[in-house]
Design an enzyme around this catalytic site. Sequence first.
Site, PDB file in Angstrom:
ATOM      1  N   TYR A  61       0.809  -1.218   0.000  1.00 32.87           N
ATOM      2  CA  TYR A  61       0.000   0.000   0.000  1.00 32.87           C
ATOM      3  C   TYR A  61       0.840   1.265   0.000  1.00 32.87           C
ATOM      4  O   TYR A  61       0.295   2.371   0.002  1.00 32.87           O
ATOM      5  CB  TYR A  61      -0.925   0.037   1.222  1.00 32.87           C
ATOM      6  CG  TYR A  61      -2.057  -0.922   1.089  1.00 32.87           C
ATOM      7  CD1 TYR A  61      -1.818  -2.292   1.187  1.00 32.87           C
ATOM      8  CD2 TYR A  61      -3.342  -0.499   0.837  1.00 32.87           C
ATOM      9  CE1 TYR A  61      -2.837  -3.205   1.041  1.00 32.87           C
ATOM     10  CE2 TYR A  61      -4.371  -1.402   0.688  1.00 32.87           C
ATOM     11  CZ  TYR A  61      -4.110  -2.751   0.795  1.00 32.87           C
ATOM     12  OH  TYR A  61      -5.125  -3.644   0.640  1.00 32.87           O
ATOM     13  N   ASP A 112      -6.276  -6.408   5.126  1.00 35.06           N
ATOM     14  CA  ASP A 112      -7.353  -5.922   4.273  1.00 35.06           C
ATOM     15  C   ASP A 112      -8.262  -7.088   3.867  1.00 35.06           C
ATOM     16  O   ASP A 112      -9.485  -7.042   4.038  1.00 35.06           O
ATOM     17  CB  ASP A 112      -6.724  -5.274   3.020  1.00 35.06           C
ATOM     18  CG  ASP A 112      -7.726  -4.438   2.251  1.00 35.06           C
ATOM     19  OD1 ASP A 112      -8.876  -4.324   2.684  1.00 35.06           O
ATOM     20  OD2 ASP A 112      -7.347  -3.908   1.190  1.00 35.06           O
ATOM     21  N   LYS A 169       2.910 -14.104   5.544  1.00 34.89           N
ATOM     22  CA  LYS A 169       3.164 -14.989   4.407  1.00 34.89           C
ATOM     23  C   LYS A 169       4.687 -15.176   4.312  1.00 34.89           C
ATOM     24  O   LYS A 169       5.293 -15.066   3.246  1.00 34.89           O
ATOM     25  CB  LYS A 169       2.557 -14.338   3.146  1.00 34.89           C
ATOM     26  CG  LYS A 169       2.479 -15.213   1.938  1.00 34.89           C
ATOM     27  CD  LYS A 169       1.486 -16.341   2.040  1.00 34.89           C
ATOM     28  CE  LYS A 169       1.660 -17.277   0.854  1.00 34.89           C
ATOM     29  NZ  LYS A 169       1.142 -18.626   1.059  1.00 34.89           N
TER      30      LYS A 169
END
Length: 379
Positions: free
Chosen positions: A132, A270, A200
């Site tokens: 982002y 998100d 991740k």
Amino acid sequence: MRKTIYWIEGDGVGPEIWRAARPVIDAALAEESDMTFDWVELLAGEKARCETGSPLPEETLKILARAEVAMKGPLGTPVGGGMRSLNVTLRQGLDLYACIRPIRYFQGIESPVKHPDRVNMVIFRENTEDVYAGIEYAATTRECRRLIAFLREELGVAKIDDAAAIGLKPMTEAASKRLVRRALRYAVDHKQPSLTLVHKGNIMKFTEGAFRQWGYDVASAEFGEATCAEKKPVPGRIVVKDRIADAMFQEVLVRPENYHVIATPNLNGDYLSDALAAQVGGLGLAPGVNISDSLAFFEATHGTAPSIAGQDKANPGSVILCGALMLEHLGVPKAADRIRTSLEKAIAAKTVTIDLAGQIHDATTVGCAAFGEIVGANL
Ligand code: NAI
């Protein structure tokens, strides 16, 4: 005691949801506390553009930079003007580094899963970094070709296609740690059984993998007495664990009761916030707050809903529940409980706005204003 609450009306359905929600928030406060709110409006969005020529006047940012508490309705993204999104500008300008979303089920709402009542989590999403950051280069542009050449020649990156577009994913120790620190502080203050770092890191070792490690580092260095490892649980302490993001999406579907507080980088957060909100059938009811070290900025998480704006059809539930979060934040948890119980009652009585009516068997549809009045009467 009087408390100043800065508020931004918002675009689209903003005016009507505020008209319905504010009396509920004030009435709940009056029932449980001597405090009263001084609501001070700040301009942003279309209203600001009409009155001042700018969708986000300097004055608004200046006041918010010194404020402790504020609330906002949804803001549309202005077309043109070079501003990507008012929400992103506000988050970055005010260093609102954590987006906090509590997700819980309201009895009676149809959900796509069998046991939505097992979901009761609070998500802490990092709000300033990750993909982002907005550092992206379009395929085949001069900048992108230069970057590819640099990666090849200076860093020896062999596997990169000339035609690739490139986006960067910056993540820092400082930003990751302050997010996890806030989540751990919340878990301690609210006596939560566990905190899960969702990452991740198996694929992105130096960004997401580092987030995981920095999270564990904060837990052991700053919350050592209050936390324990998943493999060595200690009664009364918060279990700090981690899950790989894809596995976490399975976990929240099949074993949601094992998860309480989540701390996660921006993109995972998100996805996870919306997936969980949908899981409890309550996307339109989800409240949220973005925080910096000085400001708690509460916001309805839905958008401006332009197709129903001005028609008295919008659900004011998200702003009403933002009010409950704010009351909790200001130390009046009983007023917050009162609001949630009143909303639950309205849903149980099946007199709801049109969006919820679609999710409740045999419901009667009422308008935005009437729904606010029903919740207010239930207080
Ligand atoms: P949206 O949330 O406005 O609408 C999605 C769907 O949900 C629509 O069917 C809408 O009618 C419905 N909906 C949303 N809020 C509702 C409410 N309170 N009651 C009943 N139904 C409701 O999302 P969309 O269409 O993607 O975005 C519209 C505008 O809102 C865009 O300009 C977008 O940038 C902005 N937006 C602003 C946000 C914010 O300020 N936090 C968040 C999301 C979008």
